[in-house]
Design a protein around this motif. Structure first.
Motif, PDB file in Angstrom:
ATOM      1  N   THR A 229       0.863  -0.782  -0.159  1.00 24.35           N
ATOM      2  CA  THR A 229       0.038   0.040   0.090  1.00 24.35           C
ATOM      3  C   THR A 229       0.774   1.184   0.053  1.00 24.35           C
ATOM      4  O   THR A 229       0.086   2.399  -0.631  1.00 24.35           O
ATOM      5  CB  THR A 229      -0.526   0.324   1.209  1.00 24.35           C
ATOM      6  OG1 THR A 229      -0.545  -0.203   2.496  1.00 24.35           O
ATOM      7  CG2 THR A 229      -1.840  -1.141   1.056  1.00 24.35           C
ATOM      8  N   ILE A 230       2.154   1.522   0.979  1.00 22.35           N
ATOM      9  CA  ILE A 230       3.081   2.455   0.709  1.00 22.35           C
ATOM     10  C   ILE A 230       3.688   2.761  -0.588  1.00 22.35           C
ATOM     11  O   ILE A 230       3.494   4.126  -0.748  1.00 22.35           O
ATOM     12  CB  ILE A 230       3.477   2.428   1.657  1.00 22.35           C
ATOM     13  CG1 ILE A 230       2.943   2.663   3.121  1.00 22.35           C
ATOM     14  CG2 ILE A 230       4.646   4.170   1.906  1.00 22.35           C
ATOM     15  CD1 ILE A 230       1.675   3.343   3.327  1.00 22.35           C
ATOM     16  N   PRO A 231       4.868   2.052  -1.431  1.00 24.79           N
ATOM     17  CA  PRO A 231       5.062   2.557  -2.268  1.00 24.79           C
ATOM     18  C   PRO A 231       4.289   3.181  -3.510  1.00 24.79           C
ATOM     19  O   PRO A 231       4.610   4.416  -3.580  1.00 24.79           O
ATOM     20  CB  PRO A 231       6.180   1.120  -3.007  1.00 24.79           C
ATOM     21  CG  PRO A 231       6.021   0.149  -1.777  1.00 24.79           C
ATOM     22  CD  PRO A 231       5.029   0.697  -0.903  1.00 24.79           C
ATOM     23  N   PRO A 232       3.192   2.833  -3.872  1.00 23.21           N
ATOM     24  CA  PRO A 232       1.905   3.645  -4.732  1.00 23.21           C
ATOM     25  C   PRO A 232       1.979   4.858  -4.947  1.00 23.21           C
ATOM     26  O   PRO A 232       1.652   5.783  -5.629  1.00 23.21           O
ATOM     27  CB  PRO A 232       0.659   2.270  -4.891  1.00 23.21           C
ATOM     28  CG  PRO A 232       1.173   1.424  -4.201  1.00 23.21           C
ATOM     29  CD  PRO A 232       2.572   1.146  -3.610  1.00 23.21           C
ATOM     30  N   PHE A 233       1.990   4.652  -3.406  1.00 27.65           N
ATOM     31  CA  PHE A 233       1.962   6.562  -3.103  1.00 27.65           C
ATOM     32  C   PHE A 233       2.929   7.470  -4.236  1.00 27.65           C
ATOM     33  O   PHE A 233       2.592   8.793  -4.234  1.00 27.65           O
ATOM     34  CB  PHE A 233       2.367   7.181  -1.551  1.00 27.65           C
ATOM     35  CG  PHE A 233       0.821   7.317  -0.724  1.00 27.65           C
ATOM     36  CD1 PHE A 233      -0.332   7.662  -0.845  1.00 27.65           C
ATOM     37  CD2 PHE A 233       0.589   6.455   0.078  1.00 27.65           C
ATOM     38  CE1 PHE A 233      -1.669   8.112  -0.189  1.00 27.65           C
ATOM     39  CE2 PHE A 233      -0.098   5.984   0.561  1.00 27.65           C
ATOM     40  CZ  PHE A 233      -1.238   6.325   0.763  1.00 27.65           C
ATOM     41  N   ALA A 234       4.119   7.315  -4.096  1.00 29.58           N
ATOM     42  CA  ALA A 234       5.233   7.749  -4.857  1.00 29.58           C
ATOM     43  C   ALA A 234       5.134   7.798  -6.683  1.00 29.58           C
ATOM     44  O   ALA A 234       5.124   8.336  -7.352  1.00 29.58           O
ATOM     45  CB  ALA A 234       6.607   6.831  -4.550  1.00 29.58           C
ATOM     46  N   VAL A 239       4.667  12.172  -1.728  1.00 23.10           N
ATOM     47  CA  VAL A 239       6.012  12.105  -0.809  1.00 23.10           C
ATOM     48  C   VAL A 239       5.357  11.682   0.621  1.00 23.10           C
ATOM     49  O   VAL A 239       4.763  12.390   0.991  1.00 23.10           O
ATOM     50  CB  VAL A 239       7.129  13.157  -0.560  1.00 23.10           C
ATOM     51  CG1 VAL A 239       7.937  13.559   0.429  1.00 23.10           C
ATOM     52  CG2 VAL A 239       6.957  13.709  -2.077  1.00 23.10           C
ATOM     53  N   LEU A 240       6.571  10.707   1.486  1.00 20.08           N
ATOM     54  CA  LEU A 240       6.356  10.437   2.663  1.00 20.08           C
ATOM     55  C   LEU A 240       7.103  11.369   3.154  1.00 20.08           C
ATOM     56  O   LEU A 240       8.763  11.103   3.272  1.00 20.08           O
ATOM     57  CB  LEU A 240       6.602   8.808   2.560  1.00 20.08           C
ATOM     58  CG  LEU A 240       6.645   8.432   4.337  1.00 20.08           C
ATOM     59  CD1 LEU A 240       6.152   6.965   4.353  1.00 20.08           C
ATOM     60  CD2 LEU A 240       7.904   8.539   4.971  1.00 20.08           C
TER      61      LEU A 240
END
Length: 311
Positions: A229-234, A239-240
């Motif tokens: 779930t987190i990498p697709p934000f990029a 931006v994290l």
């Protein structure tokens, strides 16, 4: 001239007053309102207080107790887990009590404080966090010193039993957090699993507006969910940003326009990530800066992931 003097006295004490109110209330906006109300009462007082610190601390404590009593009804009806509003920087600093201040503002401590009565919570904060004397506390909460001692003992027993043993070595903690966020951005399941405690939990506070209200438990399950779930934000320009949140490691996720959509607070205990708290309720993020549309961001991310998986 008298008004200017009072303003200067108040401004000097403002960081302490906010720190007291926030720990009692767990809300940045409510704490700021309590501090402002304390100033109005101080400024409107016909007589000068012998001790501005004592007067203002007692005033903001009483206001916070009253606000908390009414807020508890709303919090009991809250949809899903309730977390405090995230705090990026504690305005009150005391080098001699830096460890106590950081631990007392952690999400874990504030959530545990929610189980105390408003009076117990106020007494604990004044005594254990800010080292007020029982005479000062008694005047602030309008109870006897003996009653305040009893309240303090009960609150301390509850907090000692429930508060996790945070990583004492801040450098080790920060290095582990950096490894965690690195593995998170890479979607490295094995790397994440190695850093997570076996009984790790991932909990979401969306206020019933965004995301699941059911926590996830276990290193394997949490690692796999995070890696997906987190990498697709990029991929969609989000931006994290690693950032200290409530005195512990955390992060802010911004959309492609720099608007805040998620805040994370991470607990590291015994060399592993023990708890990941995700605050997505937009009502709790506005004090951090302009807030984006988390639902739109999450839906766009999900759609792009589906598109990439389609042959």
């Amino acid at each position: 001239m008298d008004g200017v003097t009072r303003t200067e006295e108040f401004q000097e004490l403002r960081p302490l007053l906010f720190a007291i109110a926030y720990r009692i209330l767990g809300s940045v906006s409510e704490a700021e309102d309590a501090v402002q109300e304390a100033w109005l009462r101080y400024d409107g007082s016909a007589t000068r207080a012998e001790s501005p610190k004592a007067f203002l601390s007692a005033t903001v404590t009483r206001i916070s107790i009253d606000v908390l009593r009414s807020a508890r009804v709303r919090r009991e009806a809250y949809v899903g887990p309730w977390f405090p509003e995230p705090l990026l920087t504690d305005p009150y600093q005391d080098p001699e009590r830096s460890a106590e201040l950081a631990d007392s503002v952690s999400m874990a401590a504030l959530i545990l404080l929610e189980r105390l009565s408003p009076l117990e919570r106020a007494v604990f904060v004044l005594r254990e966090v800010f080292a007020f004397s029982y005479r000062e506390i008694a005047a602030a909460v309008e109870r006897s010193e003996a009653a305040c001692r009893q309240l303090a003992v009960k609150a301390r027993r509850h907090m000692d039993a429930g508060l996790p043993r945070f990583e004492a070595d801040r450098r080790s903690r920060d290095l582990l957090a950096a490894r965690f966020f690195g593995a998170l951005k890479e979607g490295d399941v094995d790397g994440l699993r190695e850093l997570l405690a076996a009984e790790v939990q991932l909990v979401n506070d969306g206020g019933g507006k965004i995301g699941s209200t059911v926590p996830l438990f276990g290193a394997d399950k949490v690692a796999r969910v995070l890696a997906v779930t987190i990498p697709p934000f990029a991929w969609i320009g989000a931006v994290l940003e690693a950032h200290e949140v409530n005195g512990q490691p955390g992060a802010i996720i911004r959309d492609r326009d720099g608007l805040i959509v998620i805040a994370w607070a991470i607990e590291i205990v015994d060399g592993h990530v023990q708890t990941i708290r995700s605050i997505v309720n937009p009502d709790k993020l506005g004090h951090l800066g302009p807030v984006g549309d988390a639902v739109a961001v999450i839906n766009e991310k999900k759609q792009l992931r589906r598109d990439r998986q389609t042959p």
